[in-house]
Scaffold this motif. Structure first.
Motif, PDB file in Angstrom:
ATOM      1  N   PRO A 156      -8.334 -37.046 -15.422  1.00  0.00           N
ATOM      2  CA  PRO A 156      -6.934 -37.187 -15.019  1.00  0.00           C
ATOM      3  C   PRO A 156      -6.036 -36.057 -15.508  1.00  0.00           C
ATOM      4  CG  PRO A 156      -7.347 -38.534 -16.941  1.00  0.00           C
ATOM      5  CD  PRO A 156      -8.674 -37.905 -16.572  1.00  0.00           C
ATOM      6  N   ASP A 157      -4.998 -35.814 -14.725  1.00  0.00           N
ATOM      7  CA  ASP A 157      -3.913 -34.931 -15.150  1.00  0.00           C
ATOM      8  C   ASP A 157      -2.752 -35.755 -15.696  1.00  0.00           C
ATOM      9  OD1 ASP A 157      -4.931 -32.261 -14.224  1.00  0.00           O
ATOM     10  OD2 ASP A 157      -4.970 -33.329 -12.314  1.00  0.00           O
ATOM     11  N   TYR A 158      -2.613 -36.982 -15.159  1.00  0.00           N
ATOM     12  CA  TYR A 158      -1.560 -37.890 -15.612  1.00  0.00           C
ATOM     13  C   TYR A 158      -2.111 -39.306 -15.675  1.00  0.00           C
ATOM     14  CZ  TYR A 158       1.692 -34.079 -14.644  1.00  0.00           C
ATOM     15  OH  TYR A 158       2.333 -32.873 -14.647  1.00  0.00           O
ATOM     16  N   LEU A 159      -1.449 -40.149 -16.489  1.00  0.00           N
ATOM     17  CA  LEU A 159      -1.794 -41.559 -16.604  1.00  0.00           C
ATOM     18  C   LEU A 159      -0.584 -42.396 -16.206  1.00  0.00           C
ATOM     19  CD1 LEU A 159      -3.506 -41.459 -20.136  1.00  0.00           C
ATOM     20  CD2 LEU A 159      -4.628 -41.249 -17.903  1.00  0.00           C
ATOM     21  N   PHE A 160      -0.811 -43.409 -15.400  1.00  0.00           N
ATOM     22  CA  PHE A 160       0.231 -44.339 -14.956  1.00  0.00           C
ATOM     23  C   PHE A 160      -0.008 -45.624 -15.732  1.00  0.00           C
ATOM     24  CE2 PHE A 160       2.083 -47.277 -11.728  1.00  0.00           C
ATOM     25  CZ  PHE A 160       3.283 -46.628 -11.478  1.00  0.00           C
ATOM     26  N   ILE A 161       0.785 -45.868 -16.795  1.00  0.00           N
ATOM     27  CA  ILE A 161       0.449 -46.936 -17.736  1.00  0.00           C
ATOM     28  C   ILE A 161       1.594 -47.924 -17.944  1.00  0.00           C
ATOM     29  CG2 ILE A 161      -1.188 -45.453 -18.953  1.00  0.00           C
ATOM     30  CD1 ILE A 161       0.856 -45.128 -21.180  1.00  0.00           C
ATOM     31  N   LEU A 162       1.205 -49.165 -18.232  1.00  0.00           N
ATOM     32  CA  LEU A 162       2.151 -50.233 -18.567  1.00  0.00           C
ATOM     33  C   LEU A 162       2.139 -50.416 -20.077  1.00  0.00           C
ATOM     34  CD1 LEU A 162       3.997 -52.528 -17.418  1.00  0.00           C
ATOM     35  CD2 LEU A 162       1.969 -54.002 -17.494  1.00  0.00           C
ATOM     36  N   LEU A 163       3.328 -50.474 -20.688  1.00  0.00           N
ATOM     37  CA  LEU A 163       3.411 -50.602 -22.143  1.00  0.00           C
ATOM     38  C   LEU A 163       4.661 -51.372 -22.550  1.00  0.00           C
ATOM     39  CD1 LEU A 163       5.707 -48.333 -22.346  1.00  0.00           C
ATOM     40  CD2 LEU A 163       3.853 -46.748 -22.826  1.00  0.00           C
ATOM     41  N   THR A 164       4.774 -51.627 -23.847  1.00  0.00           N
ATOM     42  CA  THR A 164       5.918 -52.356 -24.400  1.00  0.00           C
ATOM     43  C   THR A 164       7.002 -51.369 -24.818  1.00  0.00           C
ATOM     44  OG1 THR A 164       4.543 -54.189 -25.182  1.00  0.00           O
ATOM     45  CG2 THR A 164       6.687 -53.911 -26.228  1.00  0.00           C
ATOM     46  N   MET A 165       8.203 -51.564 -24.290  1.00  0.00           N
ATOM     47  CA  MET A 165       9.326 -50.694 -24.625  1.00  0.00           C
ATOM     48  C   MET A 165      10.134 -51.232 -25.803  1.00  0.00           C
ATOM     49  SD  MET A 165       9.022 -48.346 -22.218  1.00  0.00           S
ATOM     50  CE  MET A 165      10.566 -47.463 -22.369  1.00  0.00           C
ATOM     51  N   ASP A 166      10.054 -52.544 -26.029  1.00  0.00           N
ATOM     52  CA  ASP A 166      10.829 -53.172 -27.101  1.00  0.00           C
ATOM     53  C   ASP A 166      10.009 -54.330 -27.664  1.00  0.00           C
ATOM     54  OD1 ASP A 166      12.606 -54.381 -28.791  1.00  0.00           O
ATOM     55  OD2 ASP A 166      14.152 -54.766 -27.284  1.00  0.00           O
ATOM     56  N   VAL A 167       9.438 -54.144 -28.854  1.00  0.00           N
ATOM     57  CA  VAL A 167       8.549 -55.170 -29.424  1.00  0.00           C
ATOM     58  C   VAL A 167       9.294 -56.464 -29.728  1.00  0.00           C
ATOM     59  CG1 VAL A 167       6.926 -53.502 -30.382  1.00  0.00           C
ATOM     60  CG2 VAL A 167       8.903 -54.209 -31.745  1.00  0.00           C
ATOM     61  N   ASN A 168      10.611 -56.393 -29.875  1.00  0.00           N
ATOM     62  CA  ASN A 168      11.400 -57.589 -30.169  1.00  0.00           C
ATOM     63  C   ASN A 168      12.107 -58.146 -28.933  1.00  0.00           C
ATOM     64  OD1 ASN A 168      10.854 -57.495 -33.025  1.00  0.00           O
ATOM     65  ND2 ASN A 168      12.306 -55.781 -33.160  1.00  0.00           N
ATOM     66  N   GLY A 169      11.898 -57.520 -27.804  1.00  0.00           N
ATOM     67  CA  GLY A 169      12.579 -57.941 -26.591  1.00  0.00           C
ATOM     68  C   GLY A 169      11.943 -59.165 -25.958  1.00  0.00           C
ATOM     69  N   PRO A 170      12.661 -59.823 -25.047  1.00  0.00           N
ATOM     70  CA  PRO A 170      12.135 -61.011 -24.363  1.00  0.00           C
ATOM     71  C   PRO A 170      10.877 -60.671 -23.566  1.00  0.00           C
ATOM     72  CG  PRO A 170      14.494 -60.752 -23.979  1.00  0.00           C
ATOM     73  CD  PRO A 170      14.021 -59.480 -24.597  1.00  0.00           C
ATOM     74  N   ARG A 171       9.946 -61.609 -23.546  1.00  0.00           N
ATOM     75  CA  ARG A 171       8.713 -61.438 -22.793  1.00  0.00           C
ATOM     76  C   ARG A 171       9.037 -61.126 -21.329  1.00  0.00           C
ATOM     77  NH1 ARG A 171       3.257 -62.849 -23.137  1.00  0.00           N
ATOM     78  NH2 ARG A 171       2.322 -63.804 -21.288  1.00  0.00           N
ATOM     79  N   TYR A 172       8.301 -60.226 -20.745  1.00  0.00           N
ATOM     80  CA  TYR A 172       8.450 -59.743 -19.375  1.00  0.00           C
ATOM     81  C   TYR A 172       9.597 -58.741 -19.222  1.00  0.00           C
ATOM     82  CZ  TYR A 172       5.610 -63.901 -18.428  1.00  0.00           C
ATOM     83  OH  TYR A 172       4.637 -64.862 -18.461  1.00  0.00           O
ATOM     84  N   GLU A 173      10.621 -58.866 -20.056  1.00  0.00           N
ATOM     85  CA  GLU A 173      11.770 -57.969 -19.933  1.00  0.00           C
ATOM     86  C   GLU A 173      11.678 -56.779 -20.885  1.00  0.00           C
ATOM     87  OE1 GLU A 173      15.409 -60.133 -20.327  1.00  0.00           O
ATOM     88  OE2 GLU A 173      14.749 -61.764 -19.003  1.00  0.00           O
TER      89      GLU A 173
END
Length: 272
Positions: free
Chosen positions: A168-185
């Motif tokens: 790969p040249d790039y990765l399209f990834i899902l991650l956590t932006m805020d460990v204390n944030g509401p689930r899914y949000e």
């Protein structure tokens, strides 16, 4: 032929052209690895070159508009091209229509212009990596995190994938932006440069003979412009990704028309 109403004769001519071209390109004396297994050096290099040749002809993504790097072919002509490709035993071509379609729905026009044309023309490889080694089936729980640091985000974590992948040249990834944030949000979908010094990729063979790839990210910095769908929109982006993966369109017909309208308006202004 792109975008026009073709006669049966024109479609037959196109099919003959595609068949003849493929006959000159596909090796006949080299065995293709079993799907999911390591491709090996020969097939990796051959596939990378083949993708570029297909892209130059508009055949890698024939049904996509030309302003996004596709061939601009009509549905009937695109079907002819894809039919002929499917008839051949080919290694994975690395298009990942799920992530490209998802980016088309959720990405800004600038993001589309940055990543879609080089992908659909075979110039770069983007690997869609959503799962994690210990994540199980819970899509909403991601140990990989992106922490804000000034004008950037710092990513740490590990992603995993089972199956043959092109480098790969790039990765399209899902991650956590805020460990204390509401689930899914608290999730974000981010495109990461796979050549970043903080990205390491390793492979091993499972007991079933499949290739398992691990992607470790250590202090990888990304800009907010690399986040698709907004800093807290990852769950919605992931739902579109899953819908497309299961055979859906990711959007309603009305939403699809809105996407195409915005694209035409934007790219018309970009034309010289």
């Amino acid at each position: 032929m792109g975008g026009a109403m073709e006669s049966t004769r024109e479609l037959v001519r196109l099919r003959s052209e595609v068949k003849a071209w493929l006959e000159t390109k596909i090796p006949k004396d080299v065995e293709l690895p079993t799907p999911g297994h390591d491709l090996g050096e020969f097939w990796v290099q051959w596939t990378l070159n083949f993708r570029k040749e297909l892209g130059a002809k508009g055949w890698l993504a024939p049904n996509w508009p030309t302003y996004l790097g596709g061939g601009g072919y009509s549905p009937a002509a695109s079907q002819v091209i894809m039919d002929e490709l499917r008839k051949r035993q080919l290694p994975p071509l690395g298009i990942h229509g799920t992530w490209t379609t998802t980016l088309r729905v959720w990405g800004t026009e600038e993001q589309k212009g940055r990543w879609l044309p080089p992908t659909l023309q075979g110039e770069i490889i983007v690997n869609q990596i959503v799962s994690e080694p210990n994540g199980g089936t819970d899509l909403a729980t991601k140990a990989t995190t992106a922490v804000r640091d000034g004008d950037e985000y710092i990513i740490n974590g590990e992603k995993g994938y089972i199956g043959a992948l092109l480098p790969p040249d790039y990765l399209f990834i899902l991650l956590t932006m805020d460990v204390n944030g509401p689930r899914y949000e608290n999730l974000g979908m981010v495109i990461v440069d796979a050549h970043d010094p903080g990205v390491s990729i390793s492979h091993r063979t499972t007991l079933m003979g499949l290739t398992q790839s691990s992607f470790t990210l250590n202090d990888v910095r990304v800009d907010p412009e690399d986040i698709v769908g907004g800093e807290r929109g990852g769950w919605h982006v992931a739902q579109t990704l899953l819908d497309v993966e299961r055979g859906g369109n990711g959007v309603t017909l009305e939403e699809s028309r809105d996407v195409e309208k915005r694209e035409r308006e934007y790219w018309t202004k970009q034309a010289p």
